[in-house]
Design a protein around this motif. Structure first.
Motif, PDB file in Angstrom:
ATOM      1  N   ARG A 121       1.003  -1.196   0.006  1.00 25.24           N
ATOM      2  CA  ARG A 121      -0.434  -0.335  -0.002  1.00 25.24           C
ATOM      3  C   ARG A 121       0.845   1.375   0.230  1.00 25.24           C
ATOM      4  NH1 ARG A 121      -5.795  -0.301   0.205  1.00 25.24           N
ATOM      5  NH2 ARG A 121      -5.993  -2.633   1.445  1.00 25.24           N
ATOM      6  N   GLU A 122       1.803   1.178   0.606  1.00 27.80           N
ATOM      7  CA  GLU A 122       2.732   2.582   1.065  1.00 27.80           C
ATOM      8  C   GLU A 122       3.349   2.965  -0.453  1.00 27.80           C
ATOM      9  OE1 GLU A 122       7.069   3.158   2.938  1.00 27.80           O
ATOM     10  OE2 GLU A 122       5.776   1.684   4.196  1.00 27.80           O
ATOM     11  N   TRP A 123       3.705   1.382  -1.282  1.00 29.20           N
ATOM     12  CA  TRP A 123       4.374   1.479  -2.124  1.00 29.20           C
ATOM     13  C   TRP A 123       3.804   2.374  -3.651  1.00 29.20           C
ATOM     14  CZ3 TRP A 123       9.356   3.002  -3.459  1.00 29.20           C
ATOM     15  CH2 TRP A 123      10.238   2.359  -2.370  1.00 29.20           C
ATOM     16  N   VAL A 124       2.663   1.486  -3.882  1.00 29.98           N
ATOM     17  CA  VAL A 124       1.019   1.776  -4.550  1.00 29.98           C
ATOM     18  C   VAL A 124       0.795   3.520  -4.574  1.00 29.98           C
ATOM     19  CG1 VAL A 124       0.691  -0.214  -5.677  1.00 29.98           C
ATOM     20  CG2 VAL A 124      -0.542   0.560  -3.836  1.00 29.98           C
ATOM     21  N   ARG A 125       0.926   3.743  -3.408  1.00 30.58           N
ATOM     22  CA  ARG A 125       0.680   4.950  -3.154  1.00 30.58           C
ATOM     23  C   ARG A 125       1.266   6.415  -4.058  1.00 30.58           C
ATOM     24  NH1 ARG A 125       0.315   4.073   2.886  1.00 30.58           N
ATOM     25  NH2 ARG A 125      -1.062   3.033   2.734  1.00 30.58           N
ATOM     26  N   ARG A 126       2.310   6.248  -4.634  1.00 30.45           N
ATOM     27  CA  ARG A 126       3.301   7.217  -4.862  1.00 30.45           C
ATOM     28  C   ARG A 126       2.738   6.855  -6.579  1.00 30.45           C
ATOM     29  NH1 ARG A 126       8.858   7.659  -3.183  1.00 30.45           N
ATOM     30  NH2 ARG A 126       9.557   7.293  -5.619  1.00 30.45           N
ATOM     31  N   SER A 127       2.951   7.773  -7.040  1.00 30.88           N
ATOM     32  CA  SER A 127       2.156   8.104  -8.542  1.00 30.88           C
ATOM     33  C   SER A 127       3.336   7.336  -9.465  1.00 30.88           C
ATOM     34  CB  SER A 127       2.011   9.532  -8.877  1.00 30.88           C
ATOM     35  OG  SER A 127       3.161  10.258  -8.044  1.00 30.88           O
ATOM     36  N   ASP A 128       4.678   7.152  -8.589  1.00 29.30           N
ATOM     37  CA  ASP A 128       5.657   7.425 -10.475  1.00 29.30           C
ATOM     38  C   ASP A 128       5.711   5.795  -9.742  1.00 29.30           C
ATOM     39  OD1 ASP A 128       6.871   6.928  -7.196  1.00 29.30           O
ATOM     40  OD2 ASP A 128       8.762   7.823  -8.036  1.00 29.30           O
ATOM     41  N   PHE A 129       5.425   4.859  -9.028  1.00 32.67           N
ATOM     42  CA  PHE A 129       5.115   3.054  -8.626  1.00 32.67           C
ATOM     43  C   PHE A 129       4.340   2.599  -9.784  1.00 32.67           C
ATOM     44  CE2 PHE A 129       4.250  -0.195  -6.772  1.00 32.67           C
ATOM     45  CZ  PHE A 129       5.670  -1.124  -7.021  1.00 32.67           C
ATOM     46  N   ARG A 130       3.018   4.322  -9.254  1.00 26.61           N
ATOM     47  CA  ARG A 130       1.510   3.911  -9.628  1.00 26.61           C
ATOM     48  C   ARG A 130       1.919   2.935 -11.998  1.00 26.61           C
ATOM     49  NH1 ARG A 130      -0.322   6.865  -6.684  1.00 26.61           N
ATOM     50  NH2 ARG A 130      -0.624   8.627  -7.936  1.00 26.61           N
ATOM     51  N   ASP A 131       2.740   4.471 -12.377  1.00 25.75           N
ATOM     52  CA  ASP A 131       2.653   5.223 -13.417  1.00 25.75           C
ATOM     53  C   ASP A 131       3.638   3.728 -14.198  1.00 25.75           C
ATOM     54  OD1 ASP A 131       1.326   6.608 -12.921  1.00 25.75           O
ATOM     55  OD2 ASP A 131       3.736   8.094 -13.462  1.00 25.75           O
ATOM     56  N   ALA A 132       4.450   2.625 -13.358  1.00 26.52           N
ATOM     57  CA  ALA A 132       5.577   2.071 -13.671  1.00 26.52           C
ATOM     58  C   ALA A 132       4.560   0.457 -13.205  1.00 26.52           C
ATOM     59  CB  ALA A 132       6.679   2.272 -13.209  1.00 26.52           C
ATOM     60  N   LEU A 133       3.271   0.431 -12.516  1.00 26.70           N
ATOM     61  CA  LEU A 133       3.276  -0.843 -12.383  1.00 26.70           C
ATOM     62  C   LEU A 133       2.702  -1.831 -14.197  1.00 26.70           C
ATOM     63  CD1 LEU A 133       1.035  -0.959  -9.351  1.00 26.70           C
ATOM     64  CD2 LEU A 133       2.849  -2.609  -9.745  1.00 26.70           C
ATOM     65  N   PRO A 134       1.740  -0.810 -14.707  1.00 29.77           N
ATOM     66  CA  PRO A 134       1.896  -1.835 -16.509  1.00 29.77           C
ATOM     67  C   PRO A 134       2.751  -1.995 -16.693  1.00 29.77           C
ATOM     68  CG  PRO A 134       0.122   0.272 -16.225  1.00 29.77           C
ATOM     69  CD  PRO A 134       1.568   0.236 -15.389  1.00 29.77           C
TER      70      PRO A 134
END
Length: 159
Positions: A121-134
């Motif tokens: 949860r801590e990491w998925v709150r970060r926009s840069d991490f979310r952007d890289a997730l796909p």
């Protein structure tokens, strides 16, 4: 009472008391062994996350410990390092998911899993991490991909 009768009585006693006691002891030992294995897995995963955090510290110019991420533009080399570090993190999260997560967890397993969910949860709150997730989730376990995507959606909806 003859010796034969005493021996027969003792054999009945062993059958009635000893055999069920042996089964109970075996079951309890198996449960204890499984719990020890789960704790060992959790400890190894925790050690790997600690090593991951050392990697993050070694790359402090990427500002990965800041909740809001980097406010300045990264160079191409920094973006590449960040993506590699995020890849290592996703791999670690997937391993934790595959080794610890269960649909119906007992109290102990739930406690162990909760810390991993908090990290995710801590990491998925970060926009840069979310952007890289796909890109990071390509080829990963489908159930894990669904799980972390759901966490991301929950965190994005949270106030």
């Amino acid at each position: 009472m003859s010796l034969l009768e005493i021996m027969e009585l003792l054999s009945y006693l062993v059958t009635v008391v000893g055999f069920p006691l042996a089964i109970l002891t075996f079951v309890l030992e198996q449960r204890k062994e499984r719990q020890n294995e789960e704790e060992e897995i959790f400890q190894r995963l925790s050690d790997e996350y600690r090593e991951f955090l050392k990697l993050v510290l070694d790359n402090s110019d990427l500002h990965l410990l800041r909740r809001e991420g980097v406010r300045t533009e990264l160079t191409e080399e920094q973006k590449e390092r960040r993506l590699a570090i995020f890849g290592i993190l996703i791999s670690l999260f997937e391993r934790a998911y595959l080794l610890v997560y269960e649909d119906n967890m007992d109290k102990q397993t739930r406690r162990m899993w909760q810390s991993w969910e908090d990290y995710m949860r801590e990491w998925v709150r970060r926009s840069d991490f979310r952007d890289a997730l796909p890109e990071l989730l390509e080829g990963e376990d489908e159930e894990f991909t669904r799980y972390i995507s759901e966490l991301m959606n929950e965190e994005q909806r949270a106030p």
